[in-house]
Design an enzyme around this catalytic site. Structure first.
Site, mmCIF file in Angstrom:
data_model
loop_
_atom_site.group_PDB
_atom_site.id
_atom_site.type_symbol
_atom_site.label_atom_id
_atom_site.label_comp_id
_atom_site.label_asym_id
_atom_site.label_seq_id
_atom_site.Cartn_x
_atom_site.Cartn_y
_atom_site.Cartn_z
ATOM 1 N N ARG A 41 0.852 -1.828 0.028
ATOM 2 C CA ARG A 41 -0.184 0.478 0.187
ATOM 3 C C ARG A 41 0.476 0.859 0.055
ATOM 4 O O ARG A 41 0.512 2.297 -0.852
ATOM 5 C CB ARG A 41 -0.849 0.535 1.245
ATOM 6 N N LYS A 62 -2.621 7.278 0.703
ATOM 7 C CA LYS A 62 -2.496 6.997 2.424
ATOM 8 C C LYS A 62 -1.179 8.411 2.386
ATOM 9 O O LYS A 62 -0.132 8.072 2.464
ATOM 10 C CB LYS A 62 -2.254 5.922 3.092
ATOM 11 N N GLU A 101 -16.387 5.686 5.278
ATOM 12 C CA GLU A 101 -15.450 5.879 6.226
ATOM 13 C C GLU A 101 -15.150 6.479 7.428
ATOM 14 O O GLU A 101 -16.225 7.571 7.514
ATOM 15 C CB GLU A 101 -14.183 4.977 5.848
HETATM 16 N N1 PMP Z 1 -9.290 4.807 7.126
HETATM 17 C C1 PMP Z 1 -9.100 5.691 6.988
HETATM 18 C C2 PMP Z 1 -8.509 7.306 6.619
HETATM 19 C C3 PMP Z 1 -7.156 5.199 7.986
HETATM 20 O O1 PMP Z 1 -6.500 6.458 8.349
HETATM 21 C C4 PMP Z 1 -7.243 4.493 8.488
HETATM 22 C C5 PMP Z 1 -6.405 3.881 9.044
HETATM 23 N N2 PMP Z 1 -4.563 3.644 7.850
HETATM 24 C C6 PMP Z 1 -8.167 2.996 8.206
HETATM 25 C C7 PMP Z 1 -8.976 3.260 7.579
HETATM 26 C C8 PMP Z 1 -7.936 1.936 8.120
HETATM 27 O O2 PMP Z 1 -6.341 1.108 7.838
HETATM 28 P P1 PMP Z 1 -5.256 -0.001 7.702
HETATM 29 O O3 PMP Z 1 -6.598 -1.756 8.503
HETATM 30 O O4 PMP Z 1 -5.050 -0.422 7.202
HETATM 31 O O5 PMP Z 1 -5.438 0.200 9.737
#
Ligand code: PMP
Length: 285
Positions: free
Chosen positions: A52, A151, A184
């Site tokens: 990622r 990200k 989300e």
């Molecule tokens: N959505 C956002 C906007 C985030 O910042 C995160 C945390 N990184 C997640 C979802 C959850 O992703 P992950 O399970 O990879 O931590």
């Protein structure tokens, strides 16, 4: 206590881990990052996090000056240097120092930084009793403006929604996309359970495709729970039997109230509990 930080090619004491004021990561939020977690000395799904990170970098035309294997080693070395078997890792790649203009071509030397820290968890009662969250008025960034799948160091969109949550006395806030669909939360993905079926918004709802989200989907399949990605609106959440969030830091956390409405019976439900237990078993396996 001074921590040991990985900077570009070596481990240095915290005091020596500094970036230029001309770094575009600081000036423009131009860069990418990951949050990872280690359990008993093993980083959970490190390959997925590195994939990622490199995809995010590629999407913004940022060349990470280290191979994935070298970054993986840096993550493990930083945890070890700080004596952390169970820790949280922040992996950051900035665009590097340049001129004061936006032009990324006028920058040099992207900075690769690995910070390892103890994990700060939500209080235990949030897991036992479930979270209260609110819907933020701040929409999730339109993917035609900046893909939420990247990200990036630009988290102001999420921070604005987080502020709304905090001002309403909630530690998380739900974000909708420009169509009014559920995207989300500010730092977590969202799931609901309805009629025994597990549902979560698809990547094109404008979400970060969470590593924890994908792990929970795998666990649901293994547990024989019918699960699918589906476009959801607030009505679906308000009328769900269960709701929970997933994220590297939060793991799996139940939600029992949204916008003042009680979700399901107002206590964490059986599917949430089952997947929480399965997730704990998975990360420790
Ligand atoms: N959505 C956002 C906007 C985030 O910042 C995160 C945390 N990184 C997640 C979802 C959850 O992703 P992950 O399970 O990879 O931590």
């Amino acid at each position: 206590m001074s921590r040991i930080i990985f900077m570009n090619d070596r481990l240095v004491p915290e005091e020596q881990a500094v970036v230029s004021v001309f770094d575009h990561g600081l000036l423009y939020g131009d860069g990418v990052f990951e949050g990872l977690r280690s359990y008993s000395g093993k980083v959970f799904r490190i390959d997925a996090h590195l994939d990622r990170l490199y995809d995010s970098a590629r999407a913004i035309c940022l060349t990470i000056p280290l191979a994935k294997e070298a970054v993986a080693k840096a993550v493990n070395d930083t945890l070890a240097a700080n004596g952390l078997a169970d820790g949280y890792v922040r992996l950051v790649v900035t665009r590097g120092a340049g001129s004061l203009g936006l032009d990324p071509n006028k920058t040099k030397h992207p900075q690769v930084i690995v910070i390892a820290d103890t994990i700060s968890l939500y209080p235990r009662e949030f897991y036992e009793q479930g979270l209260r969250i609110v819907t933020a008025a701040t929409q999730r960034t339109h993917s035609a403006a900046l893909s939420p799948r990247i990200k990036s160091l630009n988290y102001l969109n999420n921070i604005m929604a987080k502020l709304e949550g905090l001002q309403a006395g909630c530690v998380e806030a739900l974000m909708l996309n420009h169509k009014g669909e559920v995207a989300e939360c500010t730092g977590d993905n969202v799931f609901i359970v309805r009629g025994g079926r597990l549902l979560t918004p698809p990547p094109d709802a404008g979400i970060l495709e969470g590593i924890t989200r994908n792990a929970v989907l795998d666990l649901a399949v293994a547990a024989g729970i019918d699960c699918r990605e589906a476009t959801l609106v607030r009505h679906d959440l308000y009328t769900a039997d269960e709701c929970f969030l997933t994220g590297t830091a939060a793991e799996v956390i139940p939600v029992v109230e949204i916008d003042g409405r009680r979700i399901g019976s107002g206590v964490p439900g059986p599917v949430t509990k089952r997947l929480t237990d399965d997730f704990h078993a998975l990360v420790r396996s």
